[in-house]
Motif scaffolding. Structure first.
Motif, short mmCIF file in Angstrom:
data_model
loop_
_atom_site.label_atom_id
_atom_site.label_comp_id
_atom_site.label_asym_id
_atom_site.label_seq_id
_atom_site.Cartn_x
_atom_site.Cartn_y
_atom_site.Cartn_z
N GLY A 82 -34.50 6.30 1.55
CA GLY A 82 -35.07 5.10 0.99
C GLY A 82 -34.13 3.92 0.90
N VAL A 83 -32.85 4.11 1.20
CA VAL A 83 -31.87 3.02 1.16
C VAL A 83 -31.68 2.46 2.57
N GLY A 84 -31.89 1.17 2.74
CA GLY A 84 -31.71 0.55 4.05
C GLY A 84 -30.27 0.63 4.51
N MET A 85 -30.06 0.91 5.80
CA MET A 85 -28.70 1.11 6.32
C MET A 85 -28.24 -0.02 7.23
N LEU A 86 -28.98 -1.10 7.30
CA LEU A 86 -28.61 -2.17 8.22
C LEU A 86 -27.22 -2.75 7.93
N GLY A 101 -18.31 3.60 5.45
CA GLY A 101 -18.72 2.90 4.23
C GLY A 101 -18.88 3.86 3.07
N ARG A 102 -20.04 3.87 2.45
CA ARG A 102 -20.28 4.68 1.25
C ARG A 102 -20.14 6.17 1.54
N ARG A 103 -19.39 6.86 0.68
CA ARG A 103 -19.21 8.30 0.83
C ARG A 103 -20.49 9.03 0.42
N LEU A 104 -20.61 10.28 0.86
CA LEU A 104 -21.71 11.15 0.46
C LEU A 104 -21.15 12.24 -0.44
N ALA A 105 -21.84 12.51 -1.54
CA ALA A 105 -21.41 13.53 -2.49
C ALA A 105 -22.51 14.56 -2.66
N ILE A 106 -22.16 15.82 -2.50
CA ILE A 106 -23.07 16.93 -2.76
C ILE A 106 -22.53 17.67 -3.98
N LEU A 107 -23.21 17.51 -5.12
CA LEU A 107 -22.72 18.03 -6.39
C LEU A 107 -23.66 19.12 -6.90
N LYS A 108 -23.06 20.15 -7.50
CA LYS A 108 -23.85 21.25 -8.05
C LYS A 108 -23.17 21.73 -9.33
N ALA A 109 -23.82 21.51 -10.48
CA ALA A 109 -23.24 21.88 -11.77
C ALA A 109 -24.30 21.68 -12.84
N THR A 110 -23.93 21.97 -14.08
CA THR A 110 -24.84 21.70 -15.19
C THR A 110 -24.82 20.22 -15.51
N MET A 111 -25.82 19.78 -16.26
CA MET A 111 -25.89 18.38 -16.65
C MET A 111 -24.65 17.98 -17.44
N ALA A 112 -24.24 18.81 -18.40
CA ALA A 112 -23.08 18.48 -19.23
C ALA A 112 -21.82 18.36 -18.39
N GLU A 113 -21.63 19.27 -17.44
CA GLU A 113 -20.44 19.21 -16.59
C GLU A 113 -20.42 17.93 -15.75
N TYR A 160 -23.22 7.95 -2.54
CA TYR A 160 -24.60 8.41 -2.51
C TYR A 160 -24.58 9.89 -2.86
N CYS A 161 -25.41 10.30 -3.83
CA CYS A 161 -25.29 11.65 -4.37
C CYS A 161 -26.55 12.49 -4.13
N GLN A 162 -26.30 13.73 -3.77
CA GLN A 162 -27.33 14.77 -3.77
C GLN A 162 -26.90 15.77 -4.84
N ILE A 163 -27.67 15.90 -5.89
CA ILE A 163 -27.26 16.68 -7.05
C ILE A 163 -28.21 17.86 -7.27
N THR A 164 -27.61 19.02 -7.50
CA THR A 164 -28.37 20.21 -7.88
C THR A 164 -27.93 20.62 -9.28
N GLU A 217 -26.92 7.17 -14.99
CA GLU A 217 -26.02 6.41 -15.85
C GLU A 217 -24.58 6.55 -15.38
N ARG A 218 -24.24 7.71 -14.84
CA ARG A 218 -22.89 7.90 -14.30
C ARG A 218 -22.87 7.76 -12.78
N PHE A 219 -23.90 8.29 -12.13
CA PHE A 219 -23.98 8.27 -10.66
C PHE A 219 -25.19 7.41 -10.28
N PRO A 220 -25.04 6.09 -10.26
CA PRO A 220 -26.19 5.21 -10.06
C PRO A 220 -26.91 5.39 -8.73
N ASP A 221 -26.22 5.92 -7.73
CA ASP A 221 -26.85 6.10 -6.42
C ASP A 221 -27.18 7.56 -6.16
N THR A 222 -27.73 8.22 -7.19
CA THR A 222 -28.27 9.57 -7.00
C THR A 222 -29.59 9.45 -6.25
N LEU A 223 -29.64 10.02 -5.06
CA LEU A 223 -30.82 9.87 -4.19
C LEU A 223 -31.67 11.12 -4.12
#
Length: 389
Positions: free
Chosen positions: A17-21, A272-284, A298-302, A318-324
């Protein structure tokens, strides 16, 4: 002669959903800079120039501007159509463009008509094979069957016949070969962002179809990779899925001399923008400094919480504004109930139990006290309204 092998620009694509132009403009600036700094003679684009058959006006203008900049930097351009392109639209005006050093191969009829490049007495014949849809081109190519392997084999037979004729004609002491093709060759590693080239099967073609060719510049797979000494995927210049988070993006600088293929080296570009694949609890995720680097990615979070957290996406952003992308995978495994939803509802004691049961069913977490009070109040208001009516 220095040749820059690229593919899969996918101009106009979006990323969840984020334009890449803007990122694509940045990549193209780096490409033009590489052409200038590396004294590149020819830029190859092995298909999927656009991301869709009907690209937007701004996307078409970006390609037009980029081709002009590459030519101004001193390099010729050879490009083919991929399965994302409209071959007829991309190839419009190809005969005219060729006079300006931009060679477009989008028609099956032209795949054995090479671009000839002089190599100090030798000749490099560059053939462009557009994406071959088996059902549409098998008959024209005289292929044995409407399948990827059969049509590619028929296309390469035409190319080898043309090569043999040129070598026998004796115009040059030696004729070397380079082939662009947009296909899925066996042994290539796939990513999530590629569109399958077949329906109901993998559609990979055997690697030995390319035997005897000096260099094969492949497109379609988005990870840069070497299948043999002479067969390579340049990969996409930008990551188009989270599965490409670990890729180093760029192209190949291919060098030919009178003796043939003289060397291949990687050229890398910043994405440009890095990609982050994160997997943890909400608190962590919210509290640990370990994940600070992902705040601008840009984040993919599990989430691995055993119960699905309230307002999960809102809190994460609130912490990772570009969670996609957000998924849930409880550390204790799926919370399974031995009863079906219908059985559970049948055992409900009142309307409040039914409402709370539905809430638990759709979000895999039981209603807390505040939610039960809210639902109870809503049911009381509904009952009062019914009585007054």
């Amino acid at each position: 002669m220095r040749i820059l092998h690229t593919s899969d620009w996918h101009l106009g694509r979006s990323f969840h959903g984020v334009g890449m132009l803007p990122a694509q403009r940045h990549f193209l600036d780096q490409l033009v800079q590489s052409v200038q700094e590396k004294s590149v003679d020819v830029v190859l684009i092995a298909g999927d120039v656009y991301d869709r058959a009907l690209p937007g006006v701004d996307v078409v203008n970006l390609l037009s501007d980029t081709l002009a900049r590459i030519r101004a930097a001193g390099a010729r351009i050879i490009m083919t159509s991929g399965n994302h392109d409209s071959a007829s639209r991309l190839g419009f005006g190809g005969a005219v463009l060729a006079h300006g050093g931009v060679h477009v191969r989008t028609r099956t009829a032209d795949l054995a008509m090479p671009v000839e490049l002089e190599l100090d007495g030798a000749l490099l014949a560059v053939y462009g094979i557009p994406y071959l849809e088996p059902r549409l081109c098998a008959e024209e190519l005289g292929a044995e069957a409407p399948a990827h392997t059969a049509v590619m084999q028929a296309a390469l037979e035409r190319i080898r016949a043309d090569l043999a004729a040129r070598r026998n004609a004796g115009r040059a002491a030696t004729v070397h070969s380079l082939v662009l093709a947009h296909t899925f060759a066996s042994g290539g590693l796939t990513s999530d962002s590629e569109r399958d080239l077949s329906i109901g099967g993998v559609g990979a073609i055997p690697l030995d179809l390319f035997d005897g060719l000096d260099y094969v510049a492949l497109g379609h797979l988005h990870g840069r990779q070497q299948l043999s000494q002479s067969v390579r995927y340049s990969g996409s210049p930008l990551p188009y899925s989270f599965s490409e988070a670990g890729h180093r993006k760029g192209g190949y600088l291919v060098e030919f001399d009178t003796g043939g293929l003289a060397g291949v080296e990687e050229i890398n570009w910043e994405t440009g923008r890095r990609l982050a694949i994160l997997k943890a609890t909400m608190a962590e995720l919210l509290d640990s400094p370990e994940y600070g680097w992902a705040e601008e990615a840009y984040c993919q979070i599990t989430l691995t919480d055993n119960e699905r957290p309230l307002r999960a996406m809102e809190r994460l952003r609130e912490r990772f504004p570009d969670t996609l992308v957000l998924a849930f995978e409880p550390a204790s495994g799926p919370q399974r109930n031995t009863h079906t939803y219908s059985e559970r509802i049948a055992k409900a004691q009142d309307d409040l139990d039914i409402c709370c049961g539905f809430l638990e069913h759709v979000r895999s977490r039981a209603a807390d006290d505040a939610e039960r009070r809210l639902l109870a109040g809503a049911l009381e208001q509904a009952a009062a309204a019914e009585v007054s009516a």
